[in-house]
Write a protein that holds these residues in place. Structure first.
Motif, mmCIF file in Angstrom:
data_model
loop_
_atom_site.group_PDB
_atom_site.id
_atom_site.type_symbol
_atom_site.label_atom_id
_atom_site.label_comp_id
_atom_site.label_asym_id
_atom_site.label_seq_id
_atom_site.Cartn_x
_atom_site.Cartn_y
_atom_site.Cartn_z
ATOM 1 N N ARG A 209 0.920 -1.194 0.123
ATOM 2 C CA ARG A 209 -0.021 0.034 -0.023
ATOM 3 C C ARG A 209 0.833 1.296 0.027
ATOM 4 O O ARG A 209 0.392 2.173 -0.838
ATOM 5 C CB ARG A 209 -0.970 0.032 1.294
ATOM 6 C CG ARG A 209 -1.767 1.466 1.559
ATOM 7 C CD ARG A 209 -2.551 1.335 2.646
ATOM 8 N NE ARG A 209 -4.158 0.817 2.098
ATOM 9 C CZ ARG A 209 -5.090 0.673 2.942
ATOM 10 N NH1 ARG A 209 -4.971 1.236 4.101
ATOM 11 N NH2 ARG A 209 -6.044 0.558 2.585
ATOM 12 N N VAL A 210 1.837 1.224 0.875
ATOM 13 C CA VAL A 210 2.926 2.321 0.900
ATOM 14 C C VAL A 210 3.581 2.664 -0.577
ATOM 15 O O VAL A 210 3.562 3.818 -0.997
ATOM 16 C CB VAL A 210 3.780 2.409 1.917
ATOM 17 C CG1 VAL A 210 4.857 3.456 1.748
ATOM 18 C CG2 VAL A 210 3.235 2.202 3.331
ATOM 19 N N ASP A 211 3.879 1.660 -1.197
ATOM 20 C CA ASP A 211 4.576 1.801 -2.553
ATOM 21 C C ASP A 211 3.398 2.448 -3.416
ATOM 22 O O ASP A 211 3.564 3.259 -4.375
ATOM 23 C CB ASP A 211 4.822 0.439 -3.121
ATOM 24 C CG ASP A 211 6.094 -0.054 -2.330
ATOM 25 O OD1 ASP A 211 6.964 0.644 -1.853
ATOM 26 O OD2 ASP A 211 6.493 -1.230 -2.426
ATOM 27 N N THR A 212 2.152 1.815 -3.268
ATOM 28 C CA THR A 212 0.947 2.465 -4.338
ATOM 29 C C THR A 212 0.835 4.096 -3.852
ATOM 30 O O THR A 212 0.681 4.794 -4.782
ATOM 31 C CB THR A 212 -0.418 1.668 -3.915
ATOM 32 O OG1 THR A 212 -0.176 0.271 -4.217
ATOM 33 C CG2 THR A 212 -1.323 2.413 -4.861
ATOM 34 N N MET A 213 0.902 4.394 -2.662
ATOM 35 C CA MET A 213 0.781 5.502 -2.264
ATOM 36 C C MET A 213 1.672 6.657 -2.817
ATOM 37 O O MET A 213 1.520 7.655 -3.592
ATOM 38 C CB MET A 213 0.793 5.673 -0.582
ATOM 39 C CG MET A 213 -0.462 5.348 -0.302
ATOM 40 S SD MET A 213 -0.154 5.587 1.714
ATOM 41 C CE MET A 213 -1.802 4.868 2.477
ATOM 42 N N MET A 214 2.929 6.031 -3.057
ATOM 43 C CA MET A 214 3.958 7.020 -3.714
ATOM 44 C C MET A 214 3.628 6.957 -5.030
ATOM 45 O O MET A 214 3.898 7.914 -5.367
ATOM 46 C CB MET A 214 5.310 6.016 -3.239
ATOM 47 C CG MET A 214 5.760 6.228 -1.594
ATOM 48 S SD MET A 214 5.977 8.102 -1.091
ATOM 49 C CE MET A 214 7.165 8.649 -1.927
ATOM 50 N N ASP A 215 3.282 5.983 -5.709
ATOM 51 C CA ASP A 215 3.135 5.857 -6.908
ATOM 52 C C ASP A 215 2.038 6.996 -7.453
ATOM 53 O O ASP A 215 1.979 7.580 -8.335
ATOM 54 C CB ASP A 215 2.746 4.500 -7.447
ATOM 55 C CG ASP A 215 3.898 3.734 -7.614
ATOM 56 O OD1 ASP A 215 5.075 4.240 -7.562
ATOM 57 O OD2 ASP A 215 3.679 2.434 -7.678
ATOM 58 N N GLU A 216 0.830 7.096 -6.447
ATOM 59 C CA GLU A 216 -0.110 7.748 -6.723
ATOM 60 C C GLU A 216 0.288 9.444 -6.300
ATOM 61 O O GLU A 216 -0.736 10.180 -6.767
ATOM 62 C CB GLU A 216 -1.180 7.437 -5.902
ATOM 63 C CG GLU A 216 -2.062 6.037 -6.089
ATOM 64 C CD GLU A 216 -3.023 5.541 -5.328
ATOM 65 O OE1 GLU A 216 -3.178 6.077 -4.323
ATOM 66 O OE2 GLU A 216 -3.454 4.534 -5.997
ATOM 67 N N GLY A 217 1.170 9.692 -5.846
ATOM 68 C CA GLY A 217 1.604 11.109 -5.640
ATOM 69 C C GLY A 217 1.591 11.524 -4.169
ATOM 70 O O GLY A 217 1.457 12.696 -3.985
ATOM 71 N N LEU A 218 1.934 10.626 -3.279
ATOM 72 C CA LEU A 218 2.106 10.821 -1.833
ATOM 73 C C LEU A 218 3.056 12.225 -1.683
ATOM 74 O O LEU A 218 2.655 13.055 -0.785
ATOM 75 C CB LEU A 218 2.503 10.020 -0.986
ATOM 76 C CG LEU A 218 2.598 10.017 0.608
ATOM 77 C CD1 LEU A 218 1.218 10.590 0.925
ATOM 78 C CD2 LEU A 218 2.857 8.856 1.357
ATOM 79 N N LEU A 219 4.140 12.029 -2.184
ATOM 80 C CA LEU A 219 5.284 13.163 -2.086
ATOM 81 C C LEU A 219 4.831 14.387 -2.576
ATOM 82 O O LEU A 219 4.954 15.306 -1.623
ATOM 83 C CB LEU A 219 6.446 12.618 -3.126
ATOM 84 C CG LEU A 219 7.653 13.483 -2.643
ATOM 85 C CD1 LEU A 219 8.037 13.891 -1.149
ATOM 86 C CD2 LEU A 219 8.741 13.115 -3.265
ATOM 87 N N ASP A 220 4.096 14.694 -3.414
ATOM 88 C CA ASP A 220 3.589 15.795 -4.083
ATOM 89 C C ASP A 220 2.443 16.289 -3.070
ATOM 90 O O ASP A 220 2.129 17.512 -2.911
ATOM 91 C CB ASP A 220 2.994 15.871 -5.354
ATOM 92 C CG ASP A 220 4.277 15.680 -6.463
ATOM 93 O OD1 ASP A 220 5.223 16.027 -6.286
ATOM 94 O OD2 ASP A 220 3.724 14.942 -7.450
#
Length: 301
Positions: A209-220
């Protein structure tokens, strides 16, 4: 039929949202959220809030209804949720409550304990010590004053930690001594449904899930909230680690690794909290929904 609140609990990333929607569609009812992180409209990706499609599938309440700059606590939520349930039970015999925040779930189903008023200057002082000396300093202070609370509350949640400490300091008595464990009367019955899995599988799902969040733009998402990073709502897993990356204290790989580690720790605490309710009916995360519905119907009848 008596009015029934179906409370869906379990660790993060276990599939509670999917099950709650299936149950809401089956019972032709609505969902209230008791996930304290999903209240805030600015925090979409990092809290794994329901998607637009999921929100459209059945009516939801207490999702993205507050801003991170608003002061919203469990006491206010208890009052708001009970008022909302009063309205919903006029239309439905069954309402679904979905949540991974144990204290917020208990506030609705059992009620909060009553605590004495303490000098607000104590909280101000503790917040200052949090900024100057850090979370670990306050954790050690609670361990000395109230070992029982130190073991049982979410000590890496600054708000909960400071709340316990201010009671200890303001009254001279342990915070835990005010916990009566007496359920308040509610005009509905609660049936608790828990989802679980082998611990390693839970951890694997969290990591994914965390990897998916990063892919979805969590950092932005976190970059856009950086100027609000001192707000209590953002002092939470997925945000505080990336703020440290943006500050230059960690590289991105370390920050993501810490998000995964802290999420796994959070899931462990969730299970510990929810397992305390011996009345909860537990199902494996991939159980056939028909099996769960059948058991619920059996309980309701």
């Amino acid at each position: 039929m008596d009015k029934v609140l179906l409370s869906i609990v379990g660790p993060t990333a276990i599939g509670k949202t999917r099950l709650s929607i299936l149950l809401a569609q089956y019972f032709k009812t609505e969902i209230i959220s008791a996930d304290s992180r999903q209240f805030f409209k600015e925090m979409q990706i990092g809290t794994a809030a329901p998607t637009a499609e999921e929100l459209a599938a059945v009516p939801h309440h207490f999702i993205h209804h507050k801003s991170i700059i608003e002061n919203y606590n469990v006491g206010a939520f208890e009052k708001d949720a009970l008022s909302c349930l009063g309205d919903l039970f006029k239309k439905h015999d069954v309402v679904i409550m979905l949540g991974g925040s144990g204290l917020y779930v208990d506030a609705v189903t059992k009620g909060l304990d009553d605590f004495p008023d303490v000098d607000p200057k104590i909280r101000e002082t503790l917040n200052k010590r949090l900024k100057t000396d850090g979370l670990e300093f306050l954790q050690k202070q609670l361990k000395e004053k109230d070992p029982k609370s130190y073991k049982n509350i979410a000590i890496d949640n600054p708000h909960r930690l400071i709340r316990a400490l201010e009671i200890c300091i303001g009254t001279g008595k342990p915070y835990s001594s005010f916990l009566q464990n007496k359920n308040k009367e509610r005009p509905f019955k609660t049936l608790s449904i828990g989802l679980t899995a082998d611990r390693q599988l839970i951890y694997d799902r969290i990591n994914k899930r965390v990897d998916t969040m990063m892919d979805e733009g969590l950092l932005d998402e976190v970059k856009g909230l950086e100027k609000y990073k001192t707000e209590n709502a953002l002092n939470t897993v997925g945000y505080k680690e990336l703020f440290l990356y943006l500050k230059g204290e960690w590289d991105l790989e370390t920050a993501v690794s810490e998000i995964k580690k802290n999420s796994r720790r959070f899931a462990k605490r969730q299970l510990t909290w929810f397992k305390k309710n011996e009345a909860t009916l537990w199902f494996n995360y991939d159980a056939d929904p028909e099996q769960i519905i059948g058991r619920i119907e059996q309980e309701l009848s």
